[in-house]
Design a protein around this motif. Sequence first.
Motif, short mmCIF file in Angstrom:
data_model
loop_
_atom_site.label_atom_id
_atom_site.label_comp_id
_atom_site.label_asym_id
_atom_site.label_seq_id
_atom_site.Cartn_x
_atom_site.Cartn_y
_atom_site.Cartn_z
N TRP A 335 8.92 17.57 0.44
CA TRP A 335 9.15 16.74 1.62
C TRP A 335 9.54 17.58 2.82
O TRP A 335 10.40 18.46 2.72
N SER A 336 8.91 17.29 3.94
CA SER A 336 9.28 17.91 5.21
C SER A 336 9.02 16.91 6.31
O SER A 336 7.87 16.50 6.53
N LEU A 337 10.07 16.47 6.98
CA LEU A 337 9.89 15.51 8.07
C LEU A 337 9.04 16.09 9.18
O LEU A 337 8.17 15.42 9.74
N GLU A 338 9.24 17.37 9.49
CA GLU A 338 8.46 18.00 10.56
C GLU A 338 6.98 17.99 10.22
O GLU A 338 6.14 17.67 11.07
N ALA A 339 6.65 18.33 8.96
CA ALA A 339 5.24 18.35 8.56
C ALA A 339 4.65 16.95 8.55
O ALA A 339 3.49 16.75 8.95
N ALA A 340 5.44 15.97 8.13
CA ALA A 340 4.95 14.60 8.11
C ALA A 340 4.69 14.08 9.52
O ALA A 340 3.66 13.45 9.78
N LEU A 341 5.61 14.36 10.44
CA LEU A 341 5.41 13.93 11.82
C LEU A 341 4.22 14.64 12.47
O LEU A 341 3.44 14.03 13.21
N GLU A 342 4.07 15.91 12.16
CA GLU A 342 2.94 16.67 12.72
C GLU A 342 1.61 16.08 12.24
O GLU A 342 0.68 15.91 13.04
N LYS A 343 1.54 15.71 10.96
CA LYS A 343 0.30 15.12 10.44
C LYS A 343 0.06 13.75 11.07
O LYS A 343 -1.07 13.43 11.46
N LEU A 344 1.11 12.95 11.17
CA LEU A 344 0.96 11.62 11.74
C LEU A 344 0.43 11.69 13.17
O LEU A 344 -0.50 10.96 13.55
N ARG A 345 0.99 12.58 13.97
CA ARG A 345 0.59 12.68 15.36
C ARG A 345 -0.79 13.32 15.52
O ARG A 345 -1.58 12.94 16.38
N ARG A 346 -1.08 14.30 14.65
CA ARG A 346 -2.40 14.95 14.71
C ARG A 346 -3.51 13.97 14.33
O ARG A 346 -4.59 13.99 14.92
N LYS A 347 -3.23 13.12 13.36
CA LYS A 347 -4.24 12.16 12.91
C LYS A 347 -4.34 10.96 13.85
O LYS A 347 -5.37 10.29 13.91
N GLY A 348 -3.23 10.63 14.54
CA GLY A 348 -3.25 9.50 15.45
C GLY A 348 -2.99 8.16 14.80
O GLY A 348 -3.24 7.11 15.40
N ALA A 349 -2.45 8.15 13.57
CA ALA A 349 -2.16 6.90 12.88
C ALA A 349 -0.85 6.31 13.38
O ALA A 349 -0.07 6.95 14.10
N ASP A 350 -0.59 5.05 13.00
CA ASP A 350 0.64 4.37 13.40
C ASP A 350 1.75 4.53 12.37
O ASP A 350 2.93 4.46 12.71
N LEU A 351 1.38 4.71 11.11
CA LEU A 351 2.35 4.82 10.02
C LEU A 351 1.80 5.79 8.99
O LEU A 351 0.61 5.75 8.65
N LEU A 352 2.68 6.66 8.50
CA LEU A 352 2.31 7.58 7.42
C LEU A 352 3.17 7.24 6.21
O LEU A 352 4.40 7.17 6.31
N VAL A 353 2.52 7.00 5.07
CA VAL A 353 3.22 6.76 3.81
C VAL A 353 3.23 8.07 3.05
O VAL A 353 2.19 8.52 2.57
N PHE A 354 4.40 8.68 2.97
CA PHE A 354 4.53 10.02 2.37
C PHE A 354 5.10 9.88 0.96
O PHE A 354 6.07 9.17 0.74
#
Length: 408
Positions: A335-354
Motif C-alpha cells: 500500500w502506498s497512498l502516493e502511488a494510489a493517488l498518482e494512478k488515480l489522477r494519471r488515469k482520470g478516474a473518479d474513484l480507485l479501489v485499491f
Amino acid sequence: MTKHITLGVTGCIGAYKAILVLRGLQQLGATVEVVMTEAATHFIQPLTFQALSGKPVHTSHWGRDDDTNIAHIALAQRTDALVIAPATANCLAKLAHGIADDFLSTVYLAATCPTFVAPAMNVEMWRHPATQDNLARLRARGVHIIEPEAGFLACGMVGEGRLADPDRIVETVWTSLATLETTVETTPRDLTGDHVLVTAGPTIEDIDPVRYLTNRSSGKMGYAVARAAQVRGATVTLISGPTRLTPPEGVETIAVRSTREMYEAVLRCLPAATMVIKAAAVCDYRPRQVATEKLKRTPAPLRQLDLEPTEDILAAVSARKGSRFVVGFAAETGWSLEAALEKLRRKGADLLVFNDVTEAGAGFDTDTNRATFVLASGETRTLPLMTKEALAHEILNLARQQRPMVRP
C-alpha cells in the motif's frame, strides 16, 4: 439483535472443525442450531454439537412424533444465515442441482436467508470440472463460497481442498451479515434508470498457438458488482474476459479474450452507460509479434520476449467520461497512498479501489476482499475484510454519493 444461524455439517474429516465454527459464532452472540447429514454422524457424534449448542441436532427428516411443525420449513424460516462447513463435493452437487433428499438439502431449498458454503475435499475432486461447474452455479445464485485452503490433506496429497480456517469462516459470515443488513436498510432499488458498464476477469495475450500471457483474476469481483447493480435496479452490461463463472441472469454479457477486444467492446458500449466500473485485471503488455508456430525448446534458450503496451482502457474511458462516474481498480503488492493517488489522477478516474493481493483473503480467486477507496481529493476510506458482494454494494454506495447529478 441476536442472529439465529443454522450450521450444516457434512461427512468429511473436516467435520470436527465445525465445532470451532460453532463456538466462534456463539462468542459473537449468535444462537446456533446444527444440522448433520448421515455421513457426518460417522465422523463426529451429534451429542457433541447438542452439548455445545444447547439445542437438539437435526439429523433426519423424521422428527419426534409430538412435533407438529414441518421441521425443515420451520428451521429455514427462523434462520438468519445458513452456514455449511464443511461442504463435501456431494453436498455442492445437491445444492447446485436442487436435489433435496435429506434434512440439510431441504433446509437450503426452503431458506431465503444468505447461504455460506465452505467446501472441503480431495484436491482432484476440488479441481474436477463437475465441482467447478457446481460452484459457478451456486455463485451465480448469490451463495457465498468460502474457498478452501491449500496444504497437506487427509488423503496424503498436497493441494487445495482443506477446509478454510474456522476463524476465517466465522469472520466472513459475521462481517457479511453486518454489511448485508446495512445494505438492505440503506440501498433500495436506487439505480433504476442507470446503465452500469462493468468489466471483469483477466485478459489473455497470445505468445504462440500454445502459450499466452495472463493473470490470476477470477472475475469474481466484477461479477459481484454486476449482480449488485442489477439488484439495485440498474441495466447492466458486463464485459468479461475468460472466467469459469456463470454470468448473472438478466445481465447482458459480452465475452472477450484479449485487451484489444475488451477495449473495443468498452468503447462500443460506453455511450449508453451512466456509470463505468473497471474491475477487470487487463494485461499491461502483449508480445509485439505472435509466433505462428509453437516456440520450441532448443539448446539456445529464449531469453526475452519483445513486448509492447496494451490499450489503456481506464484512461480511454476517463477521457470520454462526460458526466459518467468512473471507477478503477488497483491490485497491488503493498500500500502506498502516493502511488494510489498518482494512478488515480494519471488515469482520470473518479474513484480507485485499491487492494493488496498479498493480504490473506484479499487476493485473486477469493470470495472476500479488503479494499481502500481513494478519491481524487486525497480522501481515503479503508474497509475491513468482507465478501466481494458486500464490497460491490459499498462501491455502488460511494459512486452514488460522489457522482455528478447530470447523466449523459
